[in-house]
Write a protein that holds these residues in place. Structure first.
Motif, PDB file in Angstrom:
ATOM      1  N   LEU A 118      -3.889   4.005  15.004  1.00 51.00           N
ATOM      2  CA  LEU A 118      -3.160   3.789  13.753  1.00 51.00           C
ATOM      3  C   LEU A 118      -2.918   5.089  12.994  1.00 51.00           C
ATOM      4  N   ASP A 119      -3.923   5.935  12.893  1.00 49.87           N
ATOM      5  CA  ASP A 119      -3.763   7.186  12.153  1.00 49.87           C
ATOM      6  C   ASP A 119      -2.699   8.072  12.785  1.00 49.87           C
ATOM      7  N   GLU A 130     -14.108  -3.786   5.931  1.00 49.32           N
ATOM      8  CA  GLU A 130     -13.467  -2.694   6.673  1.00 49.32           C
ATOM      9  C   GLU A 130     -11.987  -3.000   6.910  1.00 49.32           C
ATOM     10  N   ALA A 131     -11.661  -4.263   7.115  1.00 54.23           N
ATOM     11  CA  ALA A 131     -10.258  -4.653   7.268  1.00 54.23           C
ATOM     12  C   ALA A 131      -9.483  -4.377   5.981  1.00 54.23           C
ATOM     13  N   MET A 132     -10.048  -4.761   4.839  1.00 55.51           N
ATOM     14  CA  MET A 132      -9.393  -4.527   3.554  1.00 55.51           C
ATOM     15  C   MET A 132      -9.220  -3.032   3.292  1.00 55.51           C
ATOM     16  N   LYS A 133     -10.232  -2.258   3.611  1.00 55.92           N
ATOM     17  CA  LYS A 133     -10.156  -0.808   3.381  1.00 55.92           C
ATOM     18  C   LYS A 133      -9.059  -0.174   4.245  1.00 55.92           C
ATOM     19  N   GLU A 134      -8.943  -0.616   5.491  1.00 54.84           N
ATOM     20  CA  GLU A 134      -7.923  -0.031   6.363  1.00 54.84           C
ATOM     21  C   GLU A 134      -6.521  -0.431   5.919  1.00 54.84           C
ATOM     22  N   MET A 135      -6.321  -1.685   5.526  1.00 55.85           N
ATOM     23  CA  MET A 135      -5.006  -2.092   5.025  1.00 55.85           C
ATOM     24  C   MET A 135      -4.660  -1.343   3.746  1.00 55.85           C
ATOM     25  N   ASN A 136      -5.641  -1.164   2.886  1.00 58.12           N
ATOM     26  CA  ASN A 136      -5.436  -0.415   1.645  1.00 58.12           C
ATOM     27  C   ASN A 136      -5.045   1.029   1.947  1.00 58.12           C
ATOM     28  N   LYS A 137      -5.704   1.622   2.933  1.00 59.70           N
ATOM     29  CA  LYS A 137      -5.406   2.999   3.346  1.00 59.70           C
ATOM     30  C   LYS A 137      -3.983   3.098   3.884  1.00 59.70           C
ATOM     31  N   LEU A 138      -3.577   2.134   4.714  1.00 56.33           N
ATOM     32  CA  LEU A 138      -2.221   2.145   5.254  1.00 56.33           C
ATOM     33  C   LEU A 138      -1.177   2.046   4.146  1.00 56.33           C
ATOM     34  N   CYS A 139      -1.394   1.140   3.232  1.00 59.50           N
ATOM     35  CA  CYS A 139      -0.419   0.933   2.155  1.00 59.50           C
ATOM     36  C   CYS A 139      -0.323   2.126   1.217  1.00 59.50           C
ATOM     37  N   LEU A 172      -4.539 -11.519   0.440  1.00 61.55           N
ATOM     38  CA  LEU A 172      -5.385 -10.386   0.791  1.00 61.55           C
ATOM     39  C   LEU A 172      -4.577  -9.168   1.211  1.00 61.55           C
ATOM     40  N   GLY A 173      -3.297  -9.356   1.512  1.00 59.85           N
ATOM     41  CA  GLY A 173      -2.448  -8.230   1.878  1.00 59.85           C
ATOM     42  C   GLY A 173      -1.501  -7.802   0.780  1.00 59.85           C
ATOM     43  N   ASN A 174      -1.613  -8.422  -0.384  1.00 61.67           N
ATOM     44  CA  ASN A 174      -0.726  -8.107  -1.510  1.00 61.67           C
ATOM     45  C   ASN A 174      -1.307  -7.036  -2.419  1.00 61.67           C
ATOM     46  N   GLY A 175      -0.445  -6.193  -2.948  1.00 57.18           N
ATOM     47  CA  GLY A 175      -0.845  -5.228  -3.988  1.00 57.18           C
ATOM     48  C   GLY A 175      -1.787  -4.143  -3.524  1.00 57.18           C
ATOM     49  N   LEU A 176      -1.814  -3.866  -2.224  1.00 58.38           N
ATOM     50  CA  LEU A 176      -2.721  -2.841  -1.716  1.00 58.38           C
ATOM     51  C   LEU A 176      -2.099  -1.449  -1.806  1.00 58.38           C
ATOM     52  N   GLY A 177      -2.960  -0.444  -1.684  1.00 57.47           N
ATOM     53  CA  GLY A 177      -2.499   0.939  -1.701  1.00 57.47           C
ATOM     54  C   GLY A 177      -3.343   1.821  -2.588  1.00 57.47           C
ATOM     55  N   LYS A 178      -3.752   1.274  -3.734  1.00 58.47           N
ATOM     56  CA  LYS A 178      -4.533   2.074  -4.684  1.00 58.47           C
ATOM     57  C   LYS A 178      -5.770   1.314  -5.183  1.00 58.47           C
TER      58      LYS A 178
END
Length: 403
Positions: A156-157, A214-223, A375-381
Motif C-alpha cells: 500500500l505505501d 490497526e485497520a482504522m489507523k491505516e484507513m486514516n493514514k491513506l485518507c 467507519l470509513g467516513n471523515g477519515l484523514g485527520k
C-alpha cells in the motif's frame, strides 16, 4: 421422456398458496439481469430442444440480482419461478418463504460440481437453498503498468508513493462497508451473524472494536494522502478522469471492460496489497461472494420438478462458460474454472486467487451496512482517540440490529 432429471424430493407450498405463473399453469417466469437476457434466452431455447418432453414455455423478464430478492419478498405470488439474486439476500428470501430448499439429488449435483465458496454462499442453517452461478463477487486491484510495477502493487505505501510521484491517484471506496471490511479482516477482526431456520438474525460475533484499531489507523493514514488517494467509488472510470486520473483502482470484474478501454496494454491486474506496522504484515482480505439462482416454491410436484431442472440448466458448466465468454462472469463450476479460456484470462486468474485469499461474505442485517460504512467516513485527520470512539460507537449500535 421424463420431465425431471435431478429431483428426488420437492418442497411445496400448500396447494393454492402461490398461484402458478400463467393462466394455464404452463409458463415458467425467469428473472435475470438485463445483461444476460440474450444468453438466458439461448440457454432456455437449447434446453427445450434437448428435452422434447418438457411442456412449459418461458417468460423471461429483466430484473437485476440486486432487485430480485426485494421484489420476491414484496409479493412472492407475483415473483419469478426461477431468479438470479445476490448471495447477501438469501436470509431475507428464506424468511419470506420465497425460495425452496434444493431436493437431495440437485443438492448433490450442486455441492459436487461447484467450489466451496459458492456452495457456502448458497447455504444457510445447514440447508442448500440456491444454485451457484458465479464465484467472482469480490474486488481486487486494477493498475496502470506505466506507473506501477508488479512489485509496487503488493504494498500500500509503495502504491501511494508511486501515485504521488506521477501526479495520479489510488482509488478505493472506503465509505462503503463492503470495501472497508477488507481492512478489518486483514487486522484479524470479524463480524459474523447467526440466523435461525427462518432466516431471522439471532446473534452476532463481532470484534471490530477489539481488533480493528490497526485497520482504522491505516484507513486514516491513506485518507491523509490527499494528493495521492481518493476514498471514492468511481471505479475504473477514474483511469480516464481529466482532473484526478487514477493509477490504481480497487474494483471488480464488472469494471474489466472500462479498465481495458482506458489502459489498453498498460492494464495490470493484481490481488489486493498489504501494509506493514513494524514487523507485522496486514494483507487486505476482501469479502467474497457469488451470484445465485433461486426457485420459488410451487403448487404442484410437476411444476416443482420443472423449475429445478431449469435452475440446473441455467447454472451448469456450459451455461457458466457462455456467461464468461459474453460478460466475463467468473464461474463457480469447477470444470468451467479449469477451462482453457478461463485459465488464459488474467482477470479470471486474479479473481480465483483473490477468492481464495478473501473472507466469505455471510448474511448481515441490512442496517449493518450503514453502521459499518460510517467507519470509513471523515477519515484523514483523526486522532487515535477519535478512531477508538468511532469503533465504540459502531460496537454500541450492533445490538439494535438483531431482529
Amino acid at each position: 421422456m421424463k420431465k425431471a432429471f435431478f429431483l428426488s424430493t420437492v418442497a411445496l407450498l400448500s396447494l393454492g398458496a402461490l398461484s402458478a405463473c400463467g393462466d394455464d399453469g404452463k409458463t415458467i417466469k425467469v428473472w435475470c439481469d438485463e445483461l444476460v437476457v440474450e444468453t438466458t434466452t439461448q440457454l432456455l431455447d437449447d434446453f427445450k430442444k434437448n428435452h422434447s418432453g418438457f411442456e412449459y414455455r418461458f417468460k423471461i423478464e429483466p430484473v437485476g440480482e440486486g432487485s430480485a430478492a426485494g421484489n420476491m419478498i414484496t409479493d412472492p405470488s407475483a415473483g419469478a419461478d426461477v431468479y438470479f439474486f445476490a448471495q447477501d439476500q438469501l436470509a431475507r428470501l428464506v424468511t419470506a418463504k420465497a425460495i425452496s430448499k434444493l431436493p437431495d439429488a440437485a443438492k448433490k449435483t450442486v455441492t459436487d460440481e461447484n467450489d466451496k465458496v459458492s456452495v457456502a454462499a448458497a447455504t444457510t442453517s445447514g440447508d442448500v437453498y440456491a444454485y451457484p452461478t458465479t464465484s467472482d463477487n469480490t474486488f481486487f486491484l486494477y493498475y496502470d503498468k506505466s506507473v506501477l510495477s508488479e512489485t509496487d502493487v503488493a504494498d500500500l505505501d509503495k502504491i501511494v508513493e508511486k501515485c504521488k510521484a506521477a501526479n495520479k491517484y489510488f482509488y478505493m471506496d472506503l465509505a462503503n462497508a463492503w470495501y472497508n471490511a477488507s481492512f478489518f479482516y486483514a487486522a484479524g477482526a470479524k463480524s459474523e451473524w447467526t440466523t435461525d431456520a427462518k432466516g431471522n438474525f439471532t446473534a452476532y460475533d463481532d470484534t471490530y472494536k477489539s481488533n480493528g484499531l490497526e485497520a482504522m489507523k491505516e484507513m486514516n493514514k491513506l485518507c491523509a494522502e490527499a494528493t495521492a488517494f481518493k476514498a471514492a467509488g468511481d471505479g475504473a472510470a477514474a483511469f480516464s478522469s481529466s482532473t484526478a486520473p487514477a493509477a490504481a483502482v480497487v474494483s471488480g470484474t464488472w469494471d474489466k471492460g472500462t479498465a481495458k478501454e482506458a489502459l489498453g496494454n498498460n492494464l495490470g491486474v493484481a490481488v489486493l496489497p498489504s501494509w506493514k506496522v513494524g514487523n507485522a504484515v496486514y494483507k487486505l482480505k476482501p469479502f467474497t461472494g457469488c451470484k445465485l439462482v433461486g426457485t420459488k416454491p410451487q403448487t404442484t410436484t410437476e411444476r416443482a420438478q420443472a423449475v429445478v431442472d431449469v435452475a440446473l440448466a441455467l447454472t451448469n458448466k456450459d451455461a457458466q462458460l457462455k456467461r464468461f465468454e459474453k460478460l466475463g462472469w467468473g464461474p463457480s463450476n469447477k470444470a468451467a474454472q479449469a477451462d482453457s479460456a478461463v485459465q488464459a484470462d488474467p482477470v479470471a486468474r486474479v479473481v480465483a486467487l483473490q477468492m481464495n485469499q478473501g473472507t466469505a461474505q455471510g448474511q448481515y442485517p441490512g442496517s449493518w451496512w450503514d453502521l459499518a460504512k460510517a467507519l470509513g467516513n471523515g477519515l484523514g485527520k483523526k486522532t487515535e482517540a477519535e478512531l477508538k470512539q468511532m469503533l465504540a460507537d459502531y460496537d454500541g449500535g450492533l445490538e439494535n440490529l438483531l431482529s
